[in-house]
Design a protein around this motif. Structure first.
Motif, short mmCIF file in Angstrom:
data_model
loop_
_atom_site.label_atom_id
_atom_site.label_comp_id
_atom_site.label_asym_id
_atom_site.label_seq_id
_atom_site.Cartn_x
_atom_site.Cartn_y
_atom_site.Cartn_z
N CYS A 143 44.79 34.41 41.81
CA CYS A 143 43.87 35.04 40.86
C CYS A 143 43.09 36.10 41.63
O CYS A 143 42.36 35.77 42.58
CB CYS A 143 42.93 33.99 40.25
SG CYS A 143 41.83 34.65 38.99
N TYR A 144 43.25 37.36 41.22
CA TYR A 144 42.55 38.42 41.95
C TYR A 144 42.20 39.58 41.01
O TYR A 144 42.77 39.72 39.93
CB TYR A 144 43.39 38.92 43.13
CG TYR A 144 44.79 39.38 42.79
CD1 TYR A 144 45.03 40.69 42.35
CD2 TYR A 144 45.87 38.51 42.89
CE1 TYR A 144 46.31 41.11 42.05
CE2 TYR A 144 47.16 38.93 42.59
CZ TYR A 144 47.38 40.23 42.16
OH TYR A 144 48.65 40.65 41.85
N ASN A 145 41.26 40.40 41.47
CA ASN A 145 40.75 41.52 40.68
C ASN A 145 41.68 42.72 40.78
O ASN A 145 42.02 43.16 41.87
CB ASN A 145 39.34 41.88 41.16
CG ASN A 145 38.70 42.97 40.32
OD1 ASN A 145 39.15 43.27 39.22
ND2 ASN A 145 37.62 43.55 40.84
N SER B 26 41.02 40.29 35.89
CA SER B 26 41.72 39.28 36.71
C SER B 26 43.21 39.26 36.41
O SER B 26 43.63 39.19 35.25
CB SER B 26 41.14 37.89 36.44
OG SER B 26 39.78 37.83 36.77
N SER C 134 37.41 34.96 36.55
CA SER C 134 36.87 35.96 37.48
C SER C 134 35.90 35.36 38.50
O SER C 134 35.83 35.83 39.64
CB SER C 134 36.17 37.07 36.70
OG SER C 134 35.03 36.57 36.01
#
Length: 519
Positions: free
Chosen positions: A173-175, A186, A346
């Motif tokens: 899970c990343y921006n 996300s 997020s």
């Protein structure tokens, strides 16, 4: 996303066919409202039985069934219709399935007394809930408003569904946004493990979110449960803390030692102010009211799942499902309110995080059946999600049809989601044309519909070649503007009148070549 399982030729009346479609879709994962414990607890009742009156005309039309129309316009179109049709007009018209029904079957279930929860329409939100409550009061022949705690039903016997979600693990899970962006989006990768869950590009994933623990920590001392881990866990996992029911306001008003506080709470019932307030807000407004955790639980709705367009192709990512989720927050009176699911991803999700999920079929929003057919996709912001899946699917299956993506956001430098992957697809010839609109990169704002008009001649040529036109994103503004631009392009470059352009678009829809996934 409409549900249509029973063929039109089957020997049923329209109402029977509608109910059967809802019933069968329910067993496939649409019906039942869980309490988000991850154990598959059910909540919503089934739609009305086949014996329900079938008084509608064979070819009944629902002119209000258009998400682009404002609610007052939809209600005006239904003003001379029975109560159940007025209720249908109050829904968001998306047939998204998040409520456990489609718009028609949900409204019919309420009017028939089979469903008492008036808050299930997630896209319609409080506006729909308030109008349903008003219609119930005016109609006099439907159930009173409910806090949403319906009689439990059995979970599905096998498989993972809305009533019985799979406890999946988050792999990554990343921006996606770069430093300096005003947004946070996300990219979420979820492992499906041994669940057996299968999906197609275009389907949606139902996700059961959890509440922010910090929010719950503020609520606990207000109900005399500070430090109570069991109560905290229940509030984090099982209940919706965003909406405020009439039952909670009445409960607090009855418990208040201050007549001023009691009058204030009762005054909130049917008030527009309630559109913003949440459970924490109303508890703080009645410091003299002392209620127990069980009393609070009895006034709360169960946590409902959120549906997200799947952003991956199973052919490209076997055993995984990907999502593209924009962080949602808003400020009011010095307080920041957080979107439950979006901020879970997020702010609070790490690798290995468990989340309850199930697959929700799209029923029509899929890549063209003909791999040679051109495909035009309009997906600004997080609306790009299903089109990432479409492009991955076309590449993985070797489809030869041309692909054209319209993408837009605020700034190219910080908000170009999946830029590297899209560039690679362009280099490999998978993405034949990419038209971008970054609205804040110049003095005059430019949007995807503007790019459509600028490149209208080529767009119309792709349609004439048998191309399919897909739209994903905001129903209220973007999808309406894109639809208007599409009509204008067809009229101008097809040399048609406005009426002829409308007929052309209607034909595209009838042929399944103009499909929208809007919310």
């Amino acid at each position: 996303m409409s549900v249509s399982i029973i063929p039109e030729s089957a020997p049923f009346t329209p109402e029977q066919r509608s109910w059967l479609n809802g019933f069968l879709a329910g067993w496939a994962g649409v019906v039942d409202d869980p309490q988000a414990s991850g154990q598959g607890l059910a909540g919503a009742l089934m739609p009305p039985p086949l014996e329900a009156p079938a008084e509608e005309e064979e070819d009944e039309d629902f002119p209000w069934h258009d998400p682009a129309l404002e609610m007052d316009e939809r209600l005006k179109l239904a003003e001379d219709k029975p109560l159940k049709r007025k209720m249908m007009a109050a829904m968001a018209q998306l047939n998204c399935g998040a409520c456990g029904y489609v718009c028609q079957t949900y409204s019919e279930a309420i009017a028939a007394g089979e469903e008492s929860n008036l808050t299930l329409c997630s896209p319609g939100g409080k506006a729909t809930a308030k109008m349903l409550k008003k219609l119930v009061k005016e109609g006099g022949d439907a159930p009173a408003a409910s806090n949403g705690k319906a009689e439990a039903a059995k979970p599905a016997e096998s498989g993972y569904t809305r009533a019985n979600p799979y406890a999946a693990r988050v792999k990554a899970c990343y921006n996606l946004n770069q430093a300096g962006s005003s947004k946070q989006t996300s990219h979420v990768e979820i492992e499906l493990g041994d669940s057996g869950l299968a999906y197609e590009a275009g389907d949606a994933l139902g996700v059961y979110p959890t509440n922010c623990p910090d929010l719950v920590d503020e609520i606990l001392p207000l109900i005399g449960a500070g430090g109570n881990g069991d109560v905290k866990q229940q509030l984090v996992e099982k209940y919706c803390l965003r909406g405020v029911s009439d039952e909670l306001l009445e409960q607090l008003a009855d418990a208040a030692q201050s007549e001023t506080e009691a009058a204030d709470l009762r005054g909130l019932i049917d008030s527009d102010e309630l559109d913003v307030l949440d459970v924490l807000d109303v508890l703080k407004r009645a410091p003299s009211a002392h209620i127990t955790p069980d009393q609070l639980f009895g006034c709360l709705s169960p946590m409902a799942p959120r549906l997200y367009s799947i952003a991956s192709s199973p052919a490209a990512h076997p055993g995984e499902v990907h999502l593209t989720v924009g962080r949602a927050t808003f400020a009011n009176d010095g307080r920041v309110y957080k979107g439950v699911a979006s901020t879970m991803f997020s702010d609070r999700t790490e690798n290995g995080h468990a989340v309850g999920v199930y697959v929700h079929k799209s029923h029509g929003f899929n890549v063209p059946a003909d791999p040679r057919a051109p495909m035009i996709m309009v997906g600004p912001g997080t609306g790009i999600a299903p089109f990432r899946a479409f492009l991955e699917e076309r590449e993985a299956t070797g489809a030869t049809g041309k692909n054209w993506l319209f993408f837009g956001d605020q700034h190219a430098a910080t908000d170009f989601l999946y830029e590297e992957q899209l560039s690679g697809m362009a280099e490999r010839g998978v993405l034949n044309k990419l038209s971008t609109a970054f609205s804040r990169d110049q003095e005059t704002k430019v949007y995807v519909q503007d790019r459509m008009r600028e490149e209208g001649a080529e767009l119309f040529a792709w349609l004439e070649e048998g191309g399919s036109f897909f739209v994903c994103g905001d129903a209220r503004r973007m999808a309406v503007d894109v639809d208007r631009a599409l009509h204008d392009v067809i009229a101008e470059h097809g040399g048609m009148s406005d009426e002829a352009a409308k007929l052309y678009v209607a034909t595209l829809k009838d042929e399944g070549r103009y499909v929208r996934d809007v919310y």
